[in-house]
Design an enzyme around this catalytic site. Structure first.
Site, mmCIF file in Angstrom:
data_model
loop_
_atom_site.group_PDB
_atom_site.id
_atom_site.type_symbol
_atom_site.label_atom_id
_atom_site.label_comp_id
_atom_site.label_asym_id
_atom_site.label_seq_id
_atom_site.Cartn_x
_atom_site.Cartn_y
_atom_site.Cartn_z
ATOM 1 N N SER A 1 44.340 59.046 8.652
ATOM 2 C CA SER A 1 43.325 59.881 8.012
ATOM 3 C C SER A 1 42.477 59.118 6.994
ATOM 4 C CB SER A 1 44.052 61.069 7.377
ATOM 5 O OG SER A 1 43.158 61.984 6.850
ATOM 6 N N ALA B 1 54.730 67.019 -7.533
ATOM 7 C CA ALA B 1 54.893 65.709 -6.908
ATOM 8 C C ALA B 1 54.035 65.660 -5.659
ATOM 9 C CB ALA B 1 56.359 65.500 -6.532
#
Ligand code: NG1
Ligand code: ZN
Length: 537
Positions: A66, A506
């Site tokens: 990506s 996170a």
């Protein structure tokens, strides 16, 4: 002898790097391409198991990283309806990827076969594709080795955008059923989208060209291909100016361009020379994210991100459903994550009067929540998203008899949108044409679109910590459960700012913690982000 098992023999060519633990994350496995061969081999085995478990339905394997830098790569699986791999199977992917030896790998493969009651006599069928990264062909050989060792039938679709592979996977699995989705080829994809774009646009005019930055990735050649199927500007069609489509030099991929660059840096790619108020868009490296932006006459830069695309689509589809006479029968809803700007959420609930659901980060969560609405619009702020129509909504839209010419016209547009939108997954090419249709219908430029609401100033920071796994969240990632006491400190800080909002989580794709903050002014948003960052450091 077990050592002669083809899975073990082939695995020996793709040894797992010692001391490495792999995890199937938010977007599959993603890392430096040099570490990925064993992972791709093992993902190939899992694809075979998944297909056999689902009685030979096609499973997709996409090799891409990506928006990551050119030296990275990644691999992810696509389920039969073109959706992301079912959550419970991510754990099996992780287990296979971490098997310490070739023999251990075979044992896990056999154990999964028996634990999941997989019929070994079932066919396994896999389709795969890759983006333009230099490491792609090498990783494809690791995948092929797994497909051959596991007796899997396969088709190599070579270079595709991620959403094109999702589309093809769904087409193959719905062929000759009442849910048929389209021709399972790249050409079929362009034909379907181009016809729907033409029907959805009708006689509306486009307000000048759109310039599309393709991140020097696979979206470049694919957009050029799509353009061949669209009416040209001289025929009254849309003029698309393609830039940053250099795939000959792989090191240029995502470098100083692309949707992630624009969103993160809040500025156009340095190569951009767009005129004031001209519409510009950026794709990411595998063309599943889309960002719009423009420079004002005073040179100030304005981003029209995933939140803006979601609000535009929800506004337009909601109006169409009402104007078609289906307002009571089709309920539109919007799905966002905590990263959506608070002003967009207020606009949807207060101005559009539509329901909003907030889910954890990762499109699979958004997609799933969106399927609970008749029409679910979902976008991450970073530009990844789409619209999904329930079977019931499709049936109602398909069967409804319009009561007036105005209803007939709205209904025609709505029907065309159901074909234009790639309902399997966020698709930058399909989303681009969707935005262009809406702007043409409304006779809006990017400025008018931008005026629908005013974003709250915000800041997204990235902090490297010793162990990101200690940061555990609840409430769709908006609150920290652990480490203890940290949330209380964040709440105390947020309370001091007008329109303040901040959360910490996170990252699922990087070794870091993300801090998001928004507030009434730029200075306050920056200040809040810095103070919250100090708390988690
Ligand atoms: P993480 O690294 O978990 O924040 C990022 C994006 C997600 C999603 C995934 C997959 C942000 C804040 N996070 O996830 O939205 O797109 O990558 O690509 O943009
Ligand atoms: Zn992408």
């Amino acid at each position: 002898m077990a050592s002669q098992n083809p899975i073990v023999v082939a695995s020996a060519k793709y040894p797992k790097p010692a001391e490495r633990t792999f995890q199937y994350g938010t977007a599959g496995f993603r890392m430096k391409a040099s570490l990925l061969d064993s992972v791709v081999y093992r993902v190939g085995l899992l694809a075979a198991l998944r297909s056999r478990k689902l009685n030979g339905q096609r499973i997709g394997v996409m090799i891409t990283a990506s928006h990551n830098p050119p030296e990275d790569n990644g691999v992810k699986l696509v389920d039969p309806m073109g959706e992301m791999l079912e959550g419970s199977w991510e754990t099996y992917a992780t287990t296979l990827a971490n098997a310490p030896s070739d023999q251990a790998l075979l044992e896990i493969y056999d154990k999964l076969t028996s634990d999941l009651n997989i019929k070994t006599e079932n066919k396994a069928r896999v389709v795969f594709a890759r983006d333009t990264r230099a490491s792609g062909p090498r990783l494809v050989s690791a995948l092929l080795a797994a497909l051959e060792a596991s007796g899997t039938e396969y088709t190599d679709y070579k270079l595709l955008t991620t959403p094109q592979l999702h589309y093809i996977t769904r087409c193959l699995n719905t062929k000759s059923t009442p849910y048929e989705y389209g021709e399972p080829t790249e050409q079929g994809y362009y034909q379907k989208i181009a016809a729907a774009f033409k029907a959805a646009t009708g006689t509306r005019k486009f307000n000048g060209p759109v310039t599309v930055d393709c991140a020097n990735g696979v979206g470049g050649p694919k957009l050029r291909e799509l353009i061949k199927y669209l009416s040209s500007a001289s025929e009254g069609g849309l003029e698309i100016k393609v830039v940053n489509d250099n795939v000959v030099e792989p090191e240029r991929l995502n470098h100083q361009c692309g949707a992630d660059f624009v969103k993160t840096n809040q500025r156009p790619p340095p190569s951009s020379h767009a005129a004031p108020s001209a519409r510009c868009a950026s794709l990411d490296g595998d063309a599943d994210r889309l960002m719009y932006y423009f420079n004002d006459s005073d040179s100030s830069f304005h981003l029209l991100d995933g939140d803006r695309i979601a609000t535009l689509a929800a506004l337009f589809i909601g109006d169409l459903a009402r104007n078609a006479g289906l307002g009571e029968k089709i309920k539109v809803g919007v799905v966002q994550t905590a990263y959506a700007n608070g002003a967009s959420t207020s606009y949807i609930t207060q101005d559009l009067r539509l329901p909003v659901v907030c889910t954890p980060t990762g499109v699979k969560h958004l997609h799933h929540a969106a399927t609970r609405f008749d029409v679910g619009v979902y976008f991450e702020a970073n530009g990844h998203g789409t619209v999904v129509f329930s079977d019931l909504a499709l049936k109602r839209i398909g069967k409804y008899e319009p009561q007036s010419p105005a209803q007939a016209s709205a209904l025609d547009t709505l029907r065309a949108l159901t074909a234009l939108i790639n309902q399997t997954v966020g698709d930058a090419l399909s989303d681009l044409l969707l935005v262009e249709v809406i702007l043409a219908h409304k006779a809006w430029g990017p400025k008018e679109w931008h005026l629908t609401y005013t974003d709250l100033p915000n800041r997204l920071g990235r902090i490297e910590v010793a162990d990101r796994n200690i940061f555990k969240t609840t409430d769709a990632e908006r609150k920290l459960e652990s480490p203890p006491g940290v949330q209380a400190q964040i709440d105390a800080l947020v309370g001091k700012y007008k329109n303040g909002r901040s959360f910490v989580r996170a990252s699922g794709t990087e070794e870091a913690v993300r801090v998001y903050a928004e507030a009434a002014t730029r200075g306050e948003a920056d200040d809040l982000a810095a103070k919250v960052a100090d708390v988690v450091k």
